[in-house]
Design a protein around this motif. Structure first.
Motif: not given
Length: 309
Positions: A12-14, A16-22, A30-31
């Motif tokens: 999840v953290f990876d 978030v870091a890649r796409v810059g958005s929760l 897919g969650v």
């Protein structure tokens, strides 16, 4: 210390870091957004660190978050390696790769059905982009690129010979004549790639080199634009032979100045992160593409397109 049973929190953290958005991370994984937020909070609580700075408009990693991201990805790579051992019989899983738009459409996509027939448990995610995508940031397994490496964190492996050649349609040449020397291009409609448009083409014949200045009649951000205009009798373009083979074979386009090349010692390369484990499924696709393209080179040897072959 992060426990292995919390590996989903790292994923999840990876994301978030890649796409810059929760929200985008939730969509990619897919969650639900709630689950992404919950897992991120769990990870921060376990580490005793604030990894992400949230606001109403944007999301950014903290300094600690940037440091932990490298460690996080090391763990995810190690887990991928372990999963590859477990799945080595079926070679199942996702392969993520990128290639230029034309090459992805013309050379990779049509070959995927055959590869998937041989590896039915594999899923392929192909990113068609002319940008030099950050493989690590986008979690790409590898990319096909037509330029040499400048990033020392990446490994480069030759895939197939490449070359750039001049071509035009028979209709255009019938109306405007066939150039006898690169200098004659100054009197022709030249179709270029890039904004602002390039004003010159370097050309080679053996050790002889010239640079041709010309006005660009049509230019575009994609080589597909120049290709389409050339097919419509619009002018002369300089492109990779991998984009041109079917049209040259059919006669829709004709190579001009066949002794001259728009590149020297040019190759297609497979590029992948130096520190990343390559699962069997990824190596299988890389080897498959190398064999497929070698067959194309052999089958089209009569066209004289591959100076490096």
């Amino acid at each position: 210390m992060v426990k292995l049973n919390n590996i989903q929190n790292l994923r999840v953290f990876d994301a978030v870091a890649r796409v810059g958005s929760l929200t985008r991370a939730a969509r990619e994984l897919g969650v639900s957004l709630t689950l992404v937020s919950k897992r991120l909070k769990e990870l921060e609580a376990e580490l005793g660190l604030r990894l992400v700075q949230r606001s109403t408009r944007k999301l950014a990693l903290t300094e600690e978050g940037h440091v932990f991201l490298d460690r996080c990805r090391d763990v995810l790579d190690a887990v991928a390696a372990a999963e590859d051992v477990r799945l080595r019989q079926t070679e199942s899983g996702i392969i993520r790769l990128s290639a230029g738009v034309a090459f992805a459409h013309r050379q990779i996509a049509p070959r995927l059905p055959l590869f998937l027939d041989r590896h039915p448990d594999v899923t392929v995610q192909l990113m068609a982009s002319n940008e030099m995508d950050d493989l690590i940031q986008h979690r790409l397994d590898f990319a096909v690129r037509q330029l040499d490496l400048t990033d020392s964190a990446l490994v480069m492996r030759r895939l197939a010979p490449d070359a750039r050649i001049l071509c035009a349609s028979p209709g255009y040449l019938a109306r405007h004549g066939v150039p006898g020397h690169p200098q004659d291009l100054q009197d022709h409609r030249c179709l270029t790639i890039g904004l602002p448009p390039p004003r010159r083409w370097p050309m080679w014949r053996g050790e002889e080199a010239v640079e041709i200045d010309f006005p660009s009649t049509v230019t575009g951000t994609s080589g597909e634009i120049a290709h389409a205009v050339a097919l419509a009798d619009g002018g002369i373009t300089l492109k990779s032979v991998w984009d041109l083979i079917p049209d040259l074979r059919s006669g829709r386009l004709v190579r001009i100045l066949p002794e001259w090349w728009g590149s020297r010692e040019r190759w297609l390369h497979l590029v992948y992160p130096a520190r990343r484990h390559q699962p069997r499924r990824v190596r299988a696709l890389m080897d498959f593409l190398q064999l497929e393209l070698a067959q194309v080179v052999e089958e089209n040897a009569d066209l004289g397109l591959f100076e490096n072959s």
